[in-house]
Design an enzyme around this catalytic site. Structure first.
Site, PDB file in Angstrom:
ATOM      1  N   GLU A  85      -3.763   0.528   1.724  1.00 30.70           N
ATOM      2  CA  GLU A  85      -2.557  -0.098   1.221  1.00 30.70           C
ATOM      3  C   GLU A  85      -2.298  -1.520   1.293  1.00 30.70           C
ATOM      4  O   GLU A  85      -2.429  -2.206   2.539  1.00 30.70           O
ATOM      5  CB  GLU A  85      -1.312   0.590   1.626  1.00 30.70           C
ATOM      6  CG  GLU A  85       0.102   0.264   0.786  1.00 30.70           C
ATOM      7  CD  GLU A  85       1.246   0.857   1.453  1.00 30.70           C
ATOM      8  OE1 GLU A  85       1.628   0.373   2.538  1.00 30.70           O
ATOM      9  OE2 GLU A  85       1.997   1.622   0.627  1.00 30.70           O
ATOM     10  N   TYR A 104       1.935  -5.079  -5.263  1.00 33.49           N
ATOM     11  CA  TYR A 104       1.483  -3.850  -4.551  1.00 33.49           C
ATOM     12  C   TYR A 104       0.149  -3.080  -4.907  1.00 33.49           C
ATOM     13  O   TYR A 104       0.273  -2.932  -5.947  1.00 33.49           O
ATOM     14  CB  TYR A 104       2.705  -2.857  -4.507  1.00 33.49           C
ATOM     15  CG  TYR A 104       2.521  -1.535  -3.743  1.00 33.49           C
ATOM     16  CD1 TYR A 104       2.752  -1.418  -2.377  1.00 33.49           C
ATOM     17  CD2 TYR A 104       1.885  -0.614  -4.218  1.00 33.49           C
ATOM     18  CE1 TYR A 104       2.585  -0.317  -1.727  1.00 33.49           C
ATOM     19  CE2 TYR A 104       1.612   0.588  -3.633  1.00 33.49           C
ATOM     20  CZ  TYR A 104       2.024   0.723  -2.322  1.00 33.49           C
ATOM     21  OH  TYR A 104       1.882   1.716  -1.665  1.00 33.49           O
TER      22      TYR A 104
END
Ligand code: GDP
Ligand code: MN
Length: 388
Positions: free
Chosen positions: A189, A101
């Site tokens: 993101e 992530y």
């Protein structure tokens, strides 16, 4: 302004972040043609402005044209938590060894960019933060200095990126930071940032929000907004120059000044209600503008009661009262919900008198913000037959 995955990936690619080759498609035929051109296996992905598409059945692997056709017809038009799929993104399927992530966002309280990284990717960030907070690296960046390669490598190392891909992760973080900075994004993101079996680091997903106030610096970004994905009421409001954000409650809100509207939302929530929208009628709102605003608030069928919270400064309360009376004159029977009106400040007495004289049906005055909030919450509850 939120971007669809494939639009975010275009920005990623432009800044040197590895993404799979793919094509967007609006029809099943286009999707199959895209899959044929890319070569199988492909992944067929719903393009909507909401996450969790995989879980909702909006991300499917296809190893043949037939499968691509099946998935495309199933996913196009699908509803993913209130978002209709108008567009697909077809990309070459990746093999996955690890899912990480990575994100860069503006940390408003620290007034600094924040880089986040974890090797526990593929699940929602909220879940990562809750279940494995010790494995989520949060690193603030000095905006003037920028993100250095050494810092980036340190984040990858501290986050526990596998040793042979640390350089690759550091490159990805640097590129992501440049996407965030150069494109004036508020959020960039990647979830998951994958490591392939041949040890490539690649963005499998993209979530990018651009700062709408910086759009003037990026004429090329205008083409990224797709009005089909906007809420129809928000779109109408935007066209009329009304600051409106739809929320999921049942109490319509109108105030003047963003700060006052924000506190109105808070006070309504505190009184046990759920706001249906944010609407800032702005300073110096005239009667015409108020009328438009009422129309926009009532366009949302969920609205059971409306709260007008006006603090008159530049805005004159008598003008607001005239707008409200005008709205009732024009929309009369179409207005079937109660209004609570708090007028305070410039010309408030005149405003209150006008409303009283007009004897509008189902309009309730309130003196303070708390009183207004309590009244509107009770009225909304009564309107929907709920118990308070
Ligand atoms: P989201 O559910 O909206 O976050 O959509 P993602 O783009 O993140 O996809 C959801 C999940 O589908 C990913 O976490 C992967 O596990 C899987 N997925 C997506 N693309 C591929 C791919 O190219 N290959 C494989 N094997 N899995 C994929
Ligand atoms: Mn994802």
């Amino acid at each position: 302004m939120d971007l669809l995955e494939y639009q975010g990936k275009q920005l990623f690619r432009a800044h040197g972040l590895a993404v799979s080759e793919g094509r967007a498609a609006d029809t099943v035929e286009d999707a199959v043609a895209a899959a044929d051109a890319i070569g199988y296996p492909v992944v067929v992905k719903a393009q909507v402005l909401i996450g969790g598409r995989g879980k909702a059945g909006g991300v499917k692997l296809a190893s043949s044209a037939e499968e691509a056709r099946q998935h495309a017809s199933k996913i196009l038009g699908m509803d993913i938590r209130g978002h209709t799929v108008h567009t697909l993104w077809i990309e070459h399927a990746s093999e996955i060894a690890s899912e990480y992530y990575a994100a860069v966002l503006l940390d408003r309280s620290a007034k600094q960019p924040l880089v986040m990284f974890s090797t526990e990717g593929g699940v929602e960030i909220e879940q990562i933060a809750k279940q494995t907070p010790e494995r989520l690296i949060r690193h603030h960046v000095d905006y003037l200095e920028g993100l250095s390669r050494a810092e980036s490598l340190q984040i990858a190392t501290e986050g526990g990126a596998e040793e042979d891909v640390r350089e690759g992760v550091a490159d990805a973080l640097l590129a992501l930071y440049e996407v965030w900075r150069q494109e004036d994004a508020t959020l960039a993101e990647i979830n998951p940032l994958i490591v392939t079996p041949d040890r490539q680091v690649k963005a499998l997903d993209a979530k990018v929000s651009l700062d709408g106030n910086a759009l003037y610096r990026h004429p090329d970004h205008a083409s990224l907004s797709d009005s089909r994905n906007e809420d129809p009421i928000e779109r109408k409001a935007k066209e009329q120059g009304v600051q409106y954000v739809k929320l999921d409650g049942d109490i319509g809100i109108l105030g003047n000044g963003a700060g006052l509207v924000m506190s109105t939302l808070d006070v309504v929530a505190q009184a046990g209600g759920k706001p249906a929208n944010f609407l800032d009628a702005g300073g110096g709102s005239d009667a015409e503008k108020i009328k438009q605003a009422v129309e926009i608030i009532l366009a949302n069928d969920a609205v059971k009661a409306v709260l007008f919270n006006i603090f008159g400064g530049i805005t004159r309360c008598d003008e607001v009262a005239r707008g409200l009376i005008g709205a009732f004159e024009e929309m009369g029977p179409a207005i079937s919900v109660p209004f609570v009106v708090r007028l305070d400040g410039t010309n408030d007495e005149d405003g209150r008198r006008l409303i009283e004289q007009a004897a509008l049906p189902n309009v309730h005055p309130a003196k303070t913000m708390n009183e207004a909030a309590e009244k509107v919450v009770a009225l909304a509850a009564a309107q929907s037959g709920r118990q308070v």
